[in-house]
Design a protein around this motif. Structure first.
Motif, PDB file in Angstrom:
ATOM      1  N   LEU A   1      -3.332   0.999   0.500  1.00  0.00           N
ATOM      2  CA  LEU A   1      -2.501   1.462  -0.631  1.00  0.00           C
ATOM      3  C   LEU A   1      -3.121   2.543  -1.775  1.00  0.00           C
ATOM      4  CD1 LEU A   1      -1.163  -2.280  -1.765  1.00  0.00           C
ATOM      5  CD2 LEU A   1       0.281  -0.256  -0.799  1.00  0.00           C
TER       6      LEU A   1
ATOM      7  N   PHE B   1       0.516   6.679   4.380  1.00  0.00           N
ATOM      8  CA  PHE B   1       1.219   5.568   4.854  1.00  0.00           C
ATOM      9  C   PHE B   1       1.681   5.931   6.385  1.00  0.00           C
ATOM     10  CE2 PHE B   1       1.745   4.697   0.484  1.00  0.00           C
ATOM     11  CZ  PHE B   1       1.235   3.431   0.307  1.00  0.00           C
TER      12      PHE B   1
ATOM     13  N   LEU C   1      -0.866  -3.004   6.815  1.00  0.00           N
ATOM     14  CA  LEU C   1       0.085  -3.728   5.741  1.00  0.00           C
ATOM     15  C   LEU C   1       1.173  -4.963   6.317  1.00  0.00           C
ATOM     16  CD1 LEU C   1       1.427  -0.898   3.416  1.00  0.00           C
ATOM     17  CD2 LEU C   1      -0.408  -2.509   2.891  1.00  0.00           C
TER      18      LEU C   1
ATOM     19  N   SER D   1      -5.816  -4.099   3.046  1.00  0.00           N
ATOM     20  CA  SER D   1      -4.337  -3.506   2.393  1.00  0.00           C
ATOM     21  C   SER D   1      -4.418  -2.787   1.167  1.00  0.00           C
ATOM     22  CB  SER D   1      -3.516  -4.837   2.174  1.00  0.00           C
ATOM     23  OG  SER D   1      -3.425  -5.395   3.515  1.00  0.00           O
TER      24      SER D   1
ATOM     25  N   GLN E   1      -1.741   2.697   8.691  1.00  0.00           N
ATOM     26  CA  GLN E   1      -1.611   1.950   7.627  1.00  0.00           C
ATOM     27  C   GLN E   1      -0.459   0.940   7.459  1.00  0.00           C
ATOM     28  OE1 GLN E   1      -2.660   5.202   7.920  1.00  0.00           O
ATOM     29  NE2 GLN E   1      -4.522   5.166   7.069  1.00  0.00           N
TER      30      GLN E   1
END
Length: 192
Positions: free
Chosen positions: A24, A29, A37, A20, A33
């Motif tokens: 980040l 995103f 998460l 994670s 990804q």
């Protein structure tokens, strides 16, 4: 078993956390990804639930703790599979959230079973807290399953939740106070 469970939990949380952090820091995103998460979130939430249930596994309420761990494992597995498989039907979310609610109920009840009952008042507060937790979980699961969101059900859930929160706060306070007075009485009688 308890030691291996905790080690496995720590390793999986660390790996999920590192993944994670990488997501980040990358700043991207996309679908992959976001799935990473959500997987980390599932591991985090179910790890906390599992630790709560695991706290009573080697004690008087071992069967309840093991049942809670079973629900936790099934909930985590289902959350991870549905995060990565992404079924088209919306029913999977209902079952996923229902498992989460049931797991949270097991976690709450496991923690309440750690409260020592020195007298009947503490026992009653603990029983009310656990009963309210079970009733609230049943209401929420019924709401999730039927998607029935009427005002009466929310009011009932609110009342049950308030009673449960009050009993959850009162039970350990009473247990702490009773334990303190037992130690004080013991010291006074020893000193006489």
């Amino acid at each position: 078993m308890k030691k291996y469970f905790i080690y496995g939990l720590i390793i999986s949380i660390v790996i999920a956390g590192l993944l994670s952090i990488g997501v980040l820091l990358s700043g991207k995103f996309d679908e992959l990804q976001i799935k990473i998460l959500f997987t980390t979130l599932a591991f985090t939430v179910y790890s906390i639930i599992g630790l709560c249930c695991n706290s009573i596994v080697e004690g008087k309420y071992s069967v309840f703790g093991r049942l809670g761990l079973g629900v936790t494992f099934i909930g985590l597995l289902y959350a991870v599979v549905t995060t990565w498989a992404t079924p088209k039907a919306g029913e999977f979310l209902q079952f996923r959230f229902s498992l989460l609610v049931i797991g949270l109920c097991f976690a709450h009840c496991s923690l309440m079973l750690l409260v020592n009952t020195y007298n009947s008042t503490i026992s009653a507060a603990r029983a009310i807290s656990m009963s309210a937790s079970v009733i609230a979980a049943l209401i929420v699961v019924a709401m999730i399953s039927s998607l029935d969101l009427n005002a009466g059900t929310f009011k009932l859930l609110g009342v049950v939740s308030i009673v449960g929160v009050i009993a959850t706060i009162i039970a350990p306070i009473l247990a702490f106070t009773a334990n303190k007075s037992n130690h004080t009485d013991g010291e006074n009688s020893a000193g006489v």
